[in-house]
Design a protein around this motif. Structure first.
Motif, PDB file in Angstrom:
ATOM      1  N   MET A  19      15.437  18.513  58.394  1.00  0.00           N
ATOM      2  CA  MET A  19      16.561  17.808  57.800  1.00  0.00           C
ATOM      3  C   MET A  19      16.502  17.963  56.273  1.00  0.00           C
ATOM      4  O   MET A  19      15.430  17.869  55.689  1.00  0.00           O
ATOM      5  N   LYS A  23      20.860  23.437  55.975  1.00  0.00           N
ATOM      6  CA  LYS A  23      21.483  24.170  57.081  1.00  0.00           C
ATOM      7  C   LYS A  23      23.008  24.023  57.060  1.00  0.00           C
ATOM      8  O   LYS A  23      23.742  25.007  57.116  1.00  0.00           O
ATOM      9  N   GLU A  37      27.307  18.520  46.723  1.00  0.00           N
ATOM     10  CA  GLU A  37      26.044  18.001  46.195  1.00  0.00           C
ATOM     11  C   GLU A  37      25.513  16.887  47.109  1.00  0.00           C
ATOM     12  O   GLU A  37      24.322  16.743  47.299  1.00  0.00           O
ATOM     13  N   TYR A  38      26.417  16.090  47.658  1.00  0.00           N
ATOM     14  CA  TYR A  38      26.004  14.978  48.514  1.00  0.00           C
ATOM     15  C   TYR A  38      26.483  15.218  49.943  1.00  0.00           C
ATOM     16  O   TYR A  38      27.324  14.498  50.458  1.00  0.00           O
ATOM     17  N   GLN A  39      25.954  16.271  50.506  1.00  0.00           N
ATOM     18  CA  GLN A  39      26.323  16.634  51.872  1.00  0.00           C
ATOM     19  C   GLN A  39      25.939  15.516  52.831  1.00  0.00           C
ATOM     20  O   GLN A  39      24.802  15.107  52.885  1.00  0.00           O
ATOM     21  N   GLU A  70      17.501  17.175  64.419  1.00  0.00           N
ATOM     22  CA  GLU A  70      16.254  17.803  63.983  1.00  0.00           C
ATOM     23  C   GLU A  70      15.293  16.779  63.386  1.00  0.00           C
ATOM     24  O   GLU A  70      14.109  17.040  63.234  1.00  0.00           O
ATOM     25  N   LYS A 124      17.555  26.999  48.546  1.00  0.00           N
ATOM     26  CA  LYS A 124      17.473  26.234  47.286  1.00  0.00           C
ATOM     27  C   LYS A 124      16.724  27.003  46.191  1.00  0.00           C
ATOM     28  O   LYS A 124      15.945  26.433  45.435  1.00  0.00           O
ATOM     29  N   ASP A 126      17.835  27.912  43.568  1.00  0.00           N
ATOM     30  CA  ASP A 126      18.219  27.370  42.250  1.00  0.00           C
ATOM     31  C   ASP A 126      17.231  26.306  41.785  1.00  0.00           C
ATOM     32  O   ASP A 126      17.216  25.944  40.611  1.00  0.00           O
ATOM     33  N   LEU A 127      16.379  25.825  42.704  1.00  0.00           N
ATOM     34  CA  LEU A 127      15.360  24.836  42.322  1.00  0.00           C
ATOM     35  C   LEU A 127      14.030  25.510  42.000  1.00  0.00           C
ATOM     36  O   LEU A 127      12.966  24.908  42.132  1.00  0.00           O
ATOM     37  N   SER A 153      20.604  30.416  48.023  1.00  0.00           N
ATOM     38  CA  SER A 153      20.989  29.113  47.491  1.00  0.00           C
ATOM     39  C   SER A 153      22.402  28.830  47.979  1.00  0.00           C
ATOM     40  O   SER A 153      23.336  29.548  47.631  1.00  0.00           O
ATOM     41  N   ALA A 154      22.519  27.789  48.794  1.00  0.00           N
ATOM     42  CA  ALA A 154      23.863  27.390  49.234  1.00  0.00           C
ATOM     43  C   ALA A 154      24.635  26.853  48.035  1.00  0.00           C
ATOM     44  O   ALA A 154      25.864  26.925  47.998  1.00  0.00           O
ATOM     45  N   LYS A 155      23.900  26.351  47.050  1.00  0.00           N
ATOM     46  CA  LYS A 155      24.553  25.782  45.870  1.00  0.00           C
ATOM     47  C   LYS A 155      25.219  26.853  45.007  1.00  0.00           C
ATOM     48  O   LYS A 155      26.383  26.725  44.650  1.00  0.00           O
TER      49      LYS A 155
HETATM   50  P1  GDP Z   1      20.633  19.930  56.455  1.00  0.00           P
HETATM   51  O1  GDP Z   1      20.133  18.558  56.782  1.00  0.00           O
HETATM   52  O2  GDP Z   1      19.587  20.969  56.697  1.00  0.00           O
HETATM   53  O3  GDP Z   1      21.931  20.263  57.131  1.00  0.00           O
HETATM   54  O4  GDP Z   1      20.869  19.964  54.877  1.00  0.00           O
HETATM   55  P2  GDP Z   1      22.241  19.727  54.081  1.00  0.00           P
HETATM   56  O5  GDP Z   1      23.082  20.935  54.114  1.00  0.00           O
HETATM   57  O6  GDP Z   1      22.838  18.447  54.538  1.00  0.00           O
HETATM   58  O7  GDP Z   1      21.689  19.585  52.598  1.00  0.00           O
HETATM   59  C1  GDP Z   1      20.783  18.545  52.229  1.00  0.00           C
HETATM   60  C2  GDP Z   1      20.898  18.292  50.728  1.00  0.00           C
HETATM   61  O8  GDP Z   1      20.452  19.435  50.013  1.00  0.00           O
HETATM   62  C3  GDP Z   1      22.327  18.025  50.256  1.00  0.00           C
HETATM   63  O9  GDP Z   1      22.297  17.067  49.228  1.00  0.00           O
HETATM   64  C4  GDP Z   1      22.787  19.367  49.713  1.00  0.00           C
HETATM   65  O10 GDP Z   1      23.745  19.228  48.699  1.00  0.00           O
HETATM   66  C5  GDP Z   1      21.471  19.931  49.160  1.00  0.00           C
HETATM   67  N1  GDP Z   1      21.411  21.400  49.185  1.00  0.00           N
HETATM   68  C6  GDP Z   1      21.692  22.230  50.210  1.00  0.00           C
HETATM   69  N2  GDP Z   1      21.516  23.515  49.846  1.00  0.00           N
HETATM   70  C7  GDP Z   1      21.110  23.490  48.559  1.00  0.00           C
HETATM   71  C8  GDP Z   1      20.758  24.507  47.610  1.00  0.00           C
HETATM   72  O11 GDP Z   1      20.781  25.714  47.856  1.00  0.00           O
HETATM   73  N3  GDP Z   1      20.365  24.080  46.358  1.00  0.00           N
HETATM   74  C9  GDP Z   1      20.314  22.755  46.025  1.00  0.00           C
HETATM   75  N4  GDP Z   1      19.935  22.448  44.790  1.00  0.00           N
HETATM   76  N5  GDP Z   1      20.643  21.788  46.888  1.00  0.00           N
HETATM   77  C10 GDP Z   1      21.037  22.145  48.142  1.00  0.00           C
END
Ligand code: GDP
Ligand code: MG
Length: 175
Positions: A19, A23, A37-39, A70, A124, A126-127, A153-155
């Motif tokens: 989580m 994804k 940003e706040y998925q 998950e 990620k 970008d981090l 990076s999905a961002k």
């Molecule tokens: P999931 O639980 O695996 O589906 O993850 P999410 O897609 O919900 O993402 C979890 C958090 O990480 C959210 O706040 C997203 O905005 C952030 N996030 C997802 N991908 C990236 C990325 O490539 N870079 C950064 N900095 N944040 C990301």
């Protein structure tokens, strides 16, 4: 758009990984070109479709995303069943998620189809200043397990299209 005379490959692709690794964000980036940003962790139908046209084939992806199951580190067998491709995602800024990724890989190897096209996705990027997982280690693990390795990076959208294109090419090859 399908190109005339081209073979059509319909492929179920499952997203795996802890989580918060990104994804849902990767799927949304690929399918909709968007990032939040706040998925919301449990957003949406957990199902996306996308079509990629390659020279050799048209690949229709049925992308299965989790709705947060998950969290319990296990997914129903129907989630994997019939999957042609699996993306195992971890967050480069969190070592725990890489260790968990290896468990997800084992899970797929145990439950899935032996011909499944698998990728280890280091998300990620970008981090990078907060990186905990070194590339070399992850790349070697992927290689040992016959997986594609991709940093994304999905961002920023870094390598997201490239990832799905490479998966599509491999699916076209084995289909
Ligand atoms: P999931 O639980 O695996 O589906 O993850 P999410 O897609 O919900 O993402 C979890 C958090 O990480 C959210 O706040 C997203 O905005 C952030 N996030 C997802 N991908 C990236 C990325 O490539 N870079 C950064 N900095 N944040 C990301
Ligand atoms: Mg999600």
């Amino acid at each position: 758009m399908a190109r005339p005379g081209n073979k059509i490959v319909q492929a179920k692709l499952v997203l795996l990984g802890d989580m918060g690794t990104g994804k849902t964000s990767l799927a949304l980036r690929f399918v909709k070109g968007k990032f939040h940003e706040y998925q919301e962790p449990t957003i949406g139908a957990a199902f996306f479709t996308q079509i990629l046209s390659l020279d050799e084939a048209t690949v229709k992806f049925d992308i299965w995303d989790t709705a947060g199951q998950e969290r319990y580190h296990s997914l129903a067998p129907m989630y994997y069943r019939g999957a042609a491709a699996a993306l195992v995602v971890y967050d480069i800024s969190c070592m725990d998620t890489f260790n968990r990724a290896k468990k997800w890989v084992q899970e797929v190897q145990k439950q899935g189809n032996p011909k499944v096209v698998m990728a280890l996705v280091a998300n990620k990027t970008d981090l990078d200043p907060k990186r905990e997982v070194q590339n070399e280690e992850a790349k070697q693990y992927a290689q040992e397990n016959g997986m594609l390795f991709m940093e994304t990076s999905a961002k920023t959208a870094h390598n997201v299209d490239e990832l799905f294109h490479e998966i599509a090419r491999r699916l076209a090859k084995v289909s």
